[in-house]
Design an enzyme around this catalytic site. Structure first.
Site, PDB file in Angstrom:
ATOM      1  N   TRP A  39      -5.099   2.855  12.138  1.00 45.62           N
ATOM      2  CA  TRP A  39      -4.922   2.607  10.699  1.00 45.62           C
ATOM      3  C   TRP A  39      -5.502   3.813   9.967  1.00 45.62           C
ATOM      4  CZ3 TRP A  39      -2.381  -0.969   7.839  1.00 45.62           C
ATOM      5  CH2 TRP A  39      -2.574  -0.873   6.453  1.00 45.62           C
ATOM      6  N   ASN A  50      -1.356 -11.212   8.541  1.00 42.51           N
ATOM      7  CA  ASN A  50      -2.412 -10.222   8.765  1.00 42.51           C
ATOM      8  C   ASN A  50      -3.736 -10.686   8.165  1.00 42.51           C
ATOM      9  OD1 ASN A  50      -3.299  -7.308   9.384  1.00 42.51           O
ATOM     10  ND2 ASN A  50      -3.880  -7.572   7.240  1.00 42.51           N
ATOM     11  N   GLU A  51      -4.767 -10.747   9.005  1.00 42.76           N
ATOM     12  CA  GLU A  51      -6.143 -11.001   8.578  1.00 42.76           C
ATOM     13  C   GLU A  51      -6.308 -12.223   7.675  1.00 42.76           C
ATOM     14  OE1 GLU A  51      -7.725  -6.376   8.920  1.00 42.76           O
ATOM     15  OE2 GLU A  51      -7.702  -7.329   6.956  1.00 42.76           O
ATOM     16  N   GLN A  64       0.801  -1.219   0.000  1.00 41.73           N
ATOM     17  CA  GLN A  64       0.000   0.000   0.000  1.00 41.73           C
ATOM     18  C   GLN A  64       0.842   1.280   0.000  1.00 41.73           C
ATOM     19  OE1 GLN A  64      -2.607  -1.600   3.380  1.00 41.73           O
ATOM     20  NE2 GLN A  64      -4.068  -0.444   2.175  1.00 41.73           N
ATOM     21  N   HIS A  85       1.444  -9.416   4.775  1.00 38.12           N
ATOM     22  CA  HIS A  85       0.258  -8.569   4.653  1.00 38.12           C
ATOM     23  C   HIS A  85      -0.198  -8.602   3.194  1.00 38.12           C
ATOM     24  CE1 HIS A  85      -1.948  -5.042   6.735  1.00 38.12           C
ATOM     25  NE2 HIS A  85      -2.607  -5.337   5.629  1.00 38.12           N
ATOM     26  N   GLU A 109      -5.074  -2.731  14.346  1.00 42.48           N
ATOM     27  CA  GLU A 109      -5.650  -1.804  13.366  1.00 42.48           C
ATOM     28  C   GLU A 109      -6.995  -1.320  13.871  1.00 42.48           C
ATOM     29  OE1 GLU A 109      -6.171  -3.046   9.238  1.00 42.48           O
ATOM     30  OE2 GLU A 109      -4.195  -3.978   9.231  1.00 42.48           O
ATOM     31  N   ARG A 113       3.792  -0.158  13.222  1.00 37.42           N
ATOM     32  CA  ARG A 113       3.533  -1.462  12.614  1.00 37.42           C
ATOM     33  C   ARG A 113       3.633  -1.332  11.088  1.00 37.42           C
ATOM     34  NH1 ARG A 113      -2.048  -4.596  11.384  1.00 37.42           N
ATOM     35  NH2 ARG A 113      -0.984  -6.260  10.285  1.00 37.42           N
ATOM     36  N   GLU A 146      -5.695   1.793  -1.194  1.00 33.99           N
ATOM     37  CA  GLU A 146      -6.629   1.028  -0.370  1.00 33.99           C
ATOM     38  C   GLU A 146      -7.115  -0.213  -1.136  1.00 33.99           C
ATOM     39  OE1 GLU A 146      -8.470  -0.486   2.616  1.00 33.99           O
ATOM     40  OE2 GLU A 146      -7.002   1.106   2.799  1.00 33.99           O
ATOM     41  N   TRP A 147      -6.142  -1.099  -1.457  1.00 33.92           N
ATOM     42  CA  TRP A 147      -6.421  -2.362  -2.126  1.00 33.92           C
ATOM     43  C   TRP A 147      -7.309  -2.164  -3.358  1.00 33.92           C
ATOM     44  CZ3 TRP A 147      -2.626  -5.076  -0.486  1.00 33.92           C
ATOM     45  CH2 TRP A 147      -2.192  -4.955   0.838  1.00 33.92           C
ATOM     46  N   TYR A 186     -13.045  -2.517  12.957  1.00 38.73           N
ATOM     47  CA  TYR A 186     -13.495  -1.254  12.373  1.00 38.73           C
ATOM     48  C   TYR A 186     -14.962  -0.932  12.628  1.00 38.73           C
ATOM     49  CZ  TYR A 186      -9.098  -1.133   9.769  1.00 38.73           C
ATOM     50  OH  TYR A 186      -7.778  -1.081   9.430  1.00 38.73           O
ATOM     51  N   ASN A 209      -7.695  -6.631  14.670  1.00 41.78           N
ATOM     52  CA  ASN A 209      -8.101  -5.514  13.815  1.00 41.78           C
ATOM     53  C   ASN A 209      -9.619  -5.373  13.856  1.00 41.78           C
ATOM     54  OD1 ASN A 209      -5.422  -5.491  13.088  1.00 41.78           O
ATOM     55  ND2 ASN A 209      -5.755  -6.052  10.949  1.00 41.78           N
TER      56      ASN A 209
END
Length: 543
Positions: free
Chosen positions: A473, A219-220, A73, A175, A429, A130, A480-481, A364, A362
């Site tokens: 984050w 990650n995730e 990213q 990631h 995150e 991170r 953003e992907w 949101y 993480n």
């Protein structure tokens, strides 16, 4: 109650209570609005709910304050100094995969901007940073046959600059940017990746471990397995086996994580004295109608199929009974000979259980769940048997999936405490996005951080959840992907119309650095706290 609505007949319902006109007894059922109105009458108005009241107080003395990024990213330098291709390089260069055909070829050019990135971290006053390592940057074909020293040197420079600024590096090994060379031989679907990931981890521990005390393996895993290999909305963009492939990939991710953890534990821990875990993401889920048992059950399934998919094996040794039972029964009902969810052997269960030093988490947003019957469809969503929506009163963000719902943060932190034996939690995150015209006065993001961090404080002080750190984050606006540069999560704005890509502080920088400086929320009734005196001014970081 619903009644005969003049020319509209019984089609339109104005009632606080639903009336079933197909039933001769005309039963009345309270709608959500009836419960709401009852509460207004009871409270004689709108007092602030306990959930939303500000709590004053402080986090533990050694609390980790951090912000985060990911290699694809921000780094750019996609072909620099011998870097290999990643699955995200390929995905982003495939037309129509990423919004506006954006890509990470240059991104924020962090590969060439170590000094500037460290300068804005100092401005934020974080104690930790991170970031992730690009596997194909250090191992261009994904294996240790050829080590790219130039790529490794970038991470050495970054780590050294962080340590010189008294900021602890918190490194994520994976990631999402898998070497394309490994994807070409099956990627995470191919079991041989477990050993390759271990070898990659071994290289990084051996080269950087003497300087780094905080590690994340993966990650995730939920997003890698389900978004990348179920929905196909992220690299490698596979969607044609949604009933089996996400579970196979998830299975291999868990085994790869466990091998990297054991390697660190057996070979490096005694000397390097660091801690290592996996980072798991999850929304919190509430029943759409809190008075309906089916909705309560659906909300439970959403959480178990989300956070539980990966946390259960790592913390308890195996997939939850709920996941195993539902997927087995649905697989057999569809005429398959066994469950689509792979089984761990007793040895694998022993190997995976307990492979954590903390719960990397993480979070949101929150969703509202309700039951959905997908019939015989063989798919993760059908297995979960739930649909999700947002409450229309929750504030929007720049991402369709992210609604501002701070109360859910405290609830899911309590869920982790209860479900997984009160582990140490590091929030790795949390943040919110914006889209549209640039406005450096990002009051909505400041609001989000203040409310969400305050919920973390409530979980810590009121509920005794063992929270050791918080990570915002993200450090700066980045790729953003699949939504490209259209969604911006950054505390710092990156001016992409200037070839120098300067980083510019948004208003939220002042708020977050003040919370860090105060290590929480000092009580205004006690008079102005000295931590409030050093609010940073907005500055421009130029190269």
């Amino acid at each position: 109650m619903d009644s005969f609505e003049w020319l509209s007949g019984y089609k339109v319902g104005f009632g606080l209570h639903h009336v079933d006109f197909t039933n001769p007894n005309r039963p009345r059922t309270p709608k959500y609005s009836a419960h709401f109105f009852y509460q207004v009458i009871k409270d004689n108005g709108f007092p602030t709910p306990d959930d939303e009241k500000q709590l004053y107080g402080h986090f533990r003395k050694d609390f980790m304050w951090s912000t985060a990024t990911a290699s694809y990213q921000i780094e750019g330098g996609w072909r620099a100094d011998g870097k290999g291709l990643s699955i995200w390089d390929k995905f982003a260069h495939t037309p129509l995969r990423v919004y506006n055909d954006d890509n990470g070829d240059i991104a924020c050019d962090s590969y060439n901007k170590v000094e500037e990135d460290v300068a804005i971290l100092k401005q934020l006053k974080v104690t930790h940073y991170r970031f992730s390592i690009s596997w194909p940057r250090v191992l261009p074909d994904g294996t240790t046959k050829h080590i790219n020293e130039a790529g490794l040197n970038y991470y050495h420079r970054l780590v050294d600059a962080l340590l010189a600024a008294n900021i602890q590096p918190h490194i994520t090994l994976y990631h999402w940017d898998l070497p394309q060379a490994l994807q070409d031989v099956g990627g995470w679907e191919n079991e041989t990746i477990i050993v390759k990931f271990r070898d990659y981890a071994d290289l990084i521990f051996s080269r950087l471990g003497h300087k780094v005390k905080f590690w994340i393996t993966i990650n995730e895993p939920y997003n890698i397995a389900n978004i990348g290999h179920g929905y196909g909305a992220a690299a490698p963009g596979i969607s044609f086996r949604p009933g089996t492939l996400p579970y196979i990939v998830g299975h291999n991710l868990l085994k790869a994580h466990a091998e990297a953890w054991h390697l660190y534990n057996d070979t490096y821990r005694a000397k390097q004295k660091g801690i290592i875990s996996i980072t798991i993401n999850s929304d919190w889920s509430e029943p759409r109608n809190p008075y309906k048992q089916e909705d309560i059950d659906a909300a439970r399934r959403v959480v178990q199929f989300y956070i539980g998919w990966f946390a259960h094996p790592v913390f308890n040794g195996d997939y939850s009974n709920m996941m195993k039972t539902i997927i087995r029964e649905r697989s057999l009902a569809a005429g398959l000979s066994k469950s689509r969810l792979p089984e761990f052997t007793p040895e694998e269960i022993k190997r995976i259980k307990g492979t954590y030093d903390y719960f990397g988490f993480n979070h949101y947003t929150t969703v509202l769940a309700f039951p959905v019957n997908y019939g015989n469809l063989q798919h993760y969503d059908a297995d979960r048997g739930a649909g999700t929506i947002a409450d229309r009163t929750w504030l929007d963000s720049g991402s369709s999936w992210l609604k501002v719902s701070p109360f859910g943060f405290r609830r899911i932190l309590n869920f982790i405490k209860k479900e997984y034996g009160n582990p140490r939690i590091i929030i790795t995150e949390n943040g919110m996005s914006e889209r549209g015209p640039i406005d450096l006065n990002d009051i909505h993001r400041s609001y989000y951080y203040e409310k969400y961090i305050n919920q973390v404080l409530k979980a810590y002080l009121l509920d005794n959840v063992d929270i050791r750190g918080y990570t915002a984050w993200s450090l700066m606006d980045n790729l953003e992907w699949a939504t490209g540069f259209s969604e911006r999560f950054g505390l710092f704005y990156v001016n992409r119309s200037d070839p120098k890509l300067p980083r510019v502080a948004k208003t939220s920088v002042a708020l977050y650095s003040t919370i860090i400086n105060c290590n929480g929320f000092p009580d205004p009734a006690m008079g102005p706290h000295e931590c409030l005196n050093s609010v940073p001014e907005r500055t421009l970081m130029n190269s």
